[in-house]
Design a protein around this motif. Structure first.
Motif, PDB file in Angstrom:
ATOM      1  N   GLY A  47       0.795  -1.223   0.000  1.00  0.00           N
ATOM      2  CA  GLY A  47       0.000   0.000   0.000  1.00  0.00           C
ATOM      3  C   GLY A  47       0.824   1.268   0.000  1.00  0.00           C
ATOM      4  N   TRP A  48       2.128   1.161  -0.309  1.00  0.00           N
ATOM      5  CA  TRP A  48       2.974   2.344  -0.411  1.00  0.00           C
ATOM      6  C   TRP A  48       2.696   3.080  -1.720  1.00  0.00           C
ATOM      7  CZ3 TRP A  48       4.650   3.234   4.154  1.00  0.00           C
ATOM      8  CH2 TRP A  48       5.166   2.228   4.987  1.00  0.00           C
ATOM      9  N   THR A  49       3.279   4.257  -1.875  1.00  0.00           N
ATOM     10  CA  THR A  49       3.022   5.080  -3.064  1.00  0.00           C
ATOM     11  C   THR A  49       4.250   5.240  -3.956  1.00  0.00           C
ATOM     12  OG1 THR A  49       3.543   7.145  -1.899  1.00  0.00           O
ATOM     13  CG2 THR A  49       1.249   6.381  -1.822  1.00  0.00           C
ATOM     14  N   SER A  51       7.076   6.733  -3.469  1.00  0.00           N
ATOM     15  CA  SER A  51       7.485   8.138  -3.470  1.00  0.00           C
ATOM     16  C   SER A  51       8.901   8.346  -2.945  1.00  0.00           C
ATOM     17  CB  SER A  51       6.521   8.959  -2.599  1.00  0.00           C
ATOM     18  OG  SER A  51       5.197   8.826  -3.044  1.00  0.00           O
ATOM     19  N   HIS A  52       9.588   7.252  -2.583  1.00  0.00           N
ATOM     20  CA  HIS A  52      10.899   7.372  -1.958  1.00  0.00           C
ATOM     21  C   HIS A  52      11.847   6.319  -2.532  1.00  0.00           C
ATOM     22  CE1 HIS A  52       9.301  10.090   1.134  1.00  0.00           C
ATOM     23  NE2 HIS A  52       8.250   9.286   1.174  1.00  0.00           N
ATOM     24  N   LEU A  53      13.110   6.441  -2.165  1.00  0.00           N
ATOM     25  CA  LEU A  53      14.119   5.478  -2.595  1.00  0.00           C
ATOM     26  C   LEU A  53      13.920   4.129  -1.906  1.00  0.00           C
ATOM     27  CD1 LEU A  53      17.285   7.778  -2.464  1.00  0.00           C
ATOM     28  CD2 LEU A  53      15.993   7.114  -4.502  1.00  0.00           C
ATOM     29  N   HIS A  54      14.512   3.113  -2.508  1.00  0.00           N
ATOM     30  CA  HIS A  54      14.406   1.763  -1.957  1.00  0.00           C
ATOM     31  C   HIS A  54      15.640   0.967  -2.343  1.00  0.00           C
ATOM     32  CE1 HIS A  54      13.324   0.947  -6.126  1.00  0.00           C
ATOM     33  NE2 HIS A  54      13.711  -0.298  -5.885  1.00  0.00           N
ATOM     34  N   HIS A  55      15.821  -0.151  -1.693  1.00  0.00           N
ATOM     35  CA  HIS A  55      16.791  -1.148  -2.159  1.00  0.00           C
ATOM     36  C   HIS A  55      16.496  -2.489  -1.499  1.00  0.00           C
ATOM     37  CE1 HIS A  55      19.738   0.409   1.180  1.00  0.00           C
ATOM     38  NE2 HIS A  55      18.920  -0.475   1.687  1.00  0.00           N
ATOM     39  N   TYR A  97      13.954  -5.748   2.237  1.00  0.00           N
ATOM     40  CA  TYR A  97      13.582  -4.676   1.323  1.00  0.00           C
ATOM     41  C   TYR A  97      13.380  -3.416   2.151  1.00  0.00           C
ATOM     42  CZ  TYR A  97      10.518  -1.866  -1.722  1.00  0.00           C
ATOM     43  OH  TYR A  97       9.947  -0.845  -2.460  1.00  0.00           O
ATOM     44  N   ASP A  98      14.169  -2.399   1.881  1.00  0.00           N
ATOM     45  CA  ASP A  98      14.068  -1.134   2.606  1.00  0.00           C
ATOM     46  C   ASP A  98      13.419  -0.083   1.716  1.00  0.00           C
ATOM     47  OD1 ASP A  98      15.390  -2.385   4.629  1.00  0.00           O
ATOM     48  OD2 ASP A  98      17.269  -1.272   4.407  1.00  0.00           O
ATOM     49  N   TYR A  99      12.517   0.687   2.308  1.00  0.00           N
ATOM     50  CA  TYR A  99      11.815   1.733   1.577  1.00  0.00           C
ATOM     51  C   TYR A  99      11.803   3.006   2.421  1.00  0.00           C
ATOM     52  CZ  TYR A  99       7.927   4.379  -0.424  1.00  0.00           C
ATOM     53  OH  TYR A  99       7.150   5.376  -0.970  1.00  0.00           O
ATOM     54  N   ASP A 100      12.092   4.131   1.787  1.00  0.00           N
ATOM     55  CA  ASP A 100      12.140   5.438   2.426  1.00  0.00           C
ATOM     56  C   ASP A 100      13.213   5.436   3.512  1.00  0.00           C
ATOM     57  OD1 ASP A 100      11.860   7.876   3.646  1.00  0.00           O
ATOM     58  OD2 ASP A 100       9.702   7.721   3.991  1.00  0.00           O
ATOM     59  N   PHE A 101      14.425   5.786   3.128  1.00  0.00           N
ATOM     60  CA  PHE A 101      15.547   5.701   4.050  1.00  0.00           C
ATOM     61  C   PHE A 101      15.440   6.693   5.203  1.00  0.00           C
ATOM     62  CE2 PHE A 101      17.914   4.420  -0.048  1.00  0.00           C
ATOM     63  CZ  PHE A 101      17.369   3.147   0.020  1.00  0.00           C
ATOM     64  N   GLY A 102      14.574   7.698   5.068  1.00  0.00           N
ATOM     65  CA  GLY A 102      14.339   8.624   6.167  1.00  0.00           C
ATOM     66  C   GLY A 102      13.468   7.996   7.242  1.00  0.00           C
ATOM     67  N   GLY A 129      -3.595 -10.802   3.629  1.00  0.00           N
ATOM     68  CA  GLY A 129      -2.854  -9.714   4.234  1.00  0.00           C
ATOM     69  C   GLY A 129      -3.486  -9.301   5.536  1.00  0.00           C
ATOM     70  N   LYS A 130      -2.712  -8.616   6.356  1.00  0.00           N
ATOM     71  CA  LYS A 130      -3.213  -8.137   7.636  1.00  0.00           C
ATOM     72  C   LYS A 130      -2.796  -6.695   7.875  1.00  0.00           C
ATOM     73  CE  LYS A 130      -5.244 -11.811   9.438  1.00  0.00           C
ATOM     74  NZ  LYS A 130      -6.681 -11.825   9.802  1.00  0.00           N
ATOM     75  N   ARG A 131      -3.738  -5.897   8.232  1.00  0.00           N
ATOM     76  CA  ARG A 131      -3.588  -4.513   8.681  1.00  0.00           C
ATOM     77  C   ARG A 131      -3.159  -3.557   7.572  1.00  0.00           C
ATOM     78  NH1 ARG A 131      -0.780  -2.760  13.019  1.00  0.00           N
ATOM     79  NH2 ARG A 131      -2.587  -1.836  14.034  1.00  0.00           N
ATOM     80  N   ALA A 132      -3.535  -2.321   7.791  1.00  0.00           N
ATOM     81  CA  ALA A 132      -3.308  -1.271   6.798  1.00  0.00           C
ATOM     82  C   ALA A 132      -1.845  -0.848   6.745  1.00  0.00           C
ATOM     83  CB  ALA A 132      -4.173  -0.052   7.129  1.00  0.00           C
ATOM     84  N   CYS A 133      -1.450  -0.364   5.600  1.00  0.00           N
ATOM     85  CA  CYS A 133      -0.127   0.225   5.438  1.00  0.00           C
ATOM     86  C   CYS A 133      -0.088   1.575   6.158  1.00  0.00           C
ATOM     87  CB  CYS A 133       0.157   0.430   3.953  1.00  0.00           C
ATOM     88  SG  CYS A 133       1.804   1.046   3.579  1.00  0.00           S
ATOM     89  N   PRO A 134       1.000   1.896   6.849  1.00  0.00           N
ATOM     90  CA  PRO A 134       1.104   3.223   7.469  1.00  0.00           C
ATOM     91  C   PRO A 134       1.083   4.330   6.418  1.00  0.00           C
ATOM     92  CG  PRO A 134       2.758   1.720   8.366  1.00  0.00           C
ATOM     93  CD  PRO A 134       2.153   1.038   7.163  1.00  0.00           C
ATOM     94  N   PRO A 135       0.690   5.534   6.785  1.00  0.00           N
ATOM     95  CA  PRO A 135       0.778   6.653   5.850  1.00  0.00           C
ATOM     96  C   PRO A 135       2.242   6.968   5.523  1.00  0.00           C
ATOM     97  CG  PRO A 135      -0.645   7.183   7.733  1.00  0.00           C
ATOM     98  CD  PRO A 135       0.077   5.918   8.063  1.00  0.00           C
ATOM     99  N   GLU A 136       2.480   7.424   4.318  1.00  0.00           N
ATOM    100  CA  GLU A 136       3.825   7.858   3.957  1.00  0.00           C
ATOM    101  C   GLU A 136       4.250   9.038   4.839  1.00  0.00           C
ATOM    102  OE1 GLU A 136       5.830   6.728   1.418  1.00  0.00           O
ATOM    103  OE2 GLU A 136       4.475   5.485   0.209  1.00  0.00           O
ATOM    104  N   ASP A 137       5.560   9.108   5.113  1.00  0.00           N
ATOM    105  CA  ASP A 137       6.163  10.252   5.792  1.00  0.00           C
ATOM    106  C   ASP A 137       5.647  10.477   7.216  1.00  0.00           C
ATOM    107  OD1 ASP A 137       7.666  10.946   3.437  1.00  0.00           O
ATOM    108  OD2 ASP A 137       5.825  11.800   2.616  1.00  0.00           O
TER     109      ASP A 137
END
Length: 210
Positions: A47-49, A51-55, A97-102, A129-137
């Motif tokens: 459920g991410w968007t 909007s950020h870097l990943h690896h 898998y890392d998303y949004d290094f901040g 699946g279980k539970r909602a994705c957190p909001p970005e940022d």
């Protein structure tokens, strides 16, 4: 020459590390899926968007999108050139898998099952699946926990500001499987098998359970 069919279907469990109660998705993907497409599967399923870097991190190596601006990852390998089965070969194998290094969203990618290839199976597919994705940022795991406490407490001085920031009350338990798979359907021309129907002339060696 017909494209070679994938050897297996992987049942993956994608778990957001540190989330309590757990936030996770279970997906089916072809074993020969390139990591750049797996990135898209994870983004949509969780459920991410995007909007950020990943690896990705596996076996002491980092895989992502090479960019000369990020010298700290000079040894990063191009994720588009690596397939899932190159890194994860059997059940219980895992990678990160890392998303949004901040915010630092870390996910465990675990191979739960290695299944025989089935040309009738629609892929990629989320099966649970279980539970909602957190909001970005929102500040990572700790920030998300604080956000939920603030939203649940109308007396909190930041309640109204946070309510406006997220666009209204959120349900941390919400997860819609049908909506997730509708979104994943956009990837099927890229993944297997829609873009390149099965090679019926290929032999069937290696289609048994690992």
């Amino acid at each position: 020459m017909p494209a070679k069919r994938p050897n297996r279907i992987y049942q993956l469990k994608i778990t957001l590390r540190g989330a309590k109660p757990p936030i996770w998705r279970r997906v089916l993907v072809p074993s020969d899926l390139a990591l750049d497409v797996l990135h898209e599967v994870i983004q949509i399923a969780m459920g991410w968007t995007d909007s950020h870097l990943h690896h990705f991190l596996a076996n002491g190596r980092v895989y992502g999108i090479p960019d000369d601006k990020f010298g700290f990852e000079f040894d990063l390998k191009d994720e588009a050139e690596v397939k899932l089965m190159d890194l994860l070969r059997k059940e219980k194998d895992s990678m990160r898998y890392d998303y949004d290094f901040g915010d630092g969203w870390e996910h465990q990618i675990l191979v739960e099952k290695v299944l025989p290839f089935d040309e009738t199976q629609t892929l990629p597919l989320c099966i649970k699946g279980k539970r909602a994705c957190p909001p970005e940022d929102c500040g990572g795991i700790w920030g998300y926990a604080q956000l939920l406490r603030t939203l649940a407490d109308p007396s909190d001085p930041e309640h109204q500001d946070m309510l406006e920031w997220v666009g209204g009350q959120i349900d941390p338990e919400a997860f819609d499987l049908d909506d997730t798979n509708e979104a994943l359907s956009a990837l099927r021309p890229t993944g297997w098998p829609a873009s390149r129907g099965p090679d019926h002339n290929a032999d069937h060696e290696g289609t048994g359970r690992a």
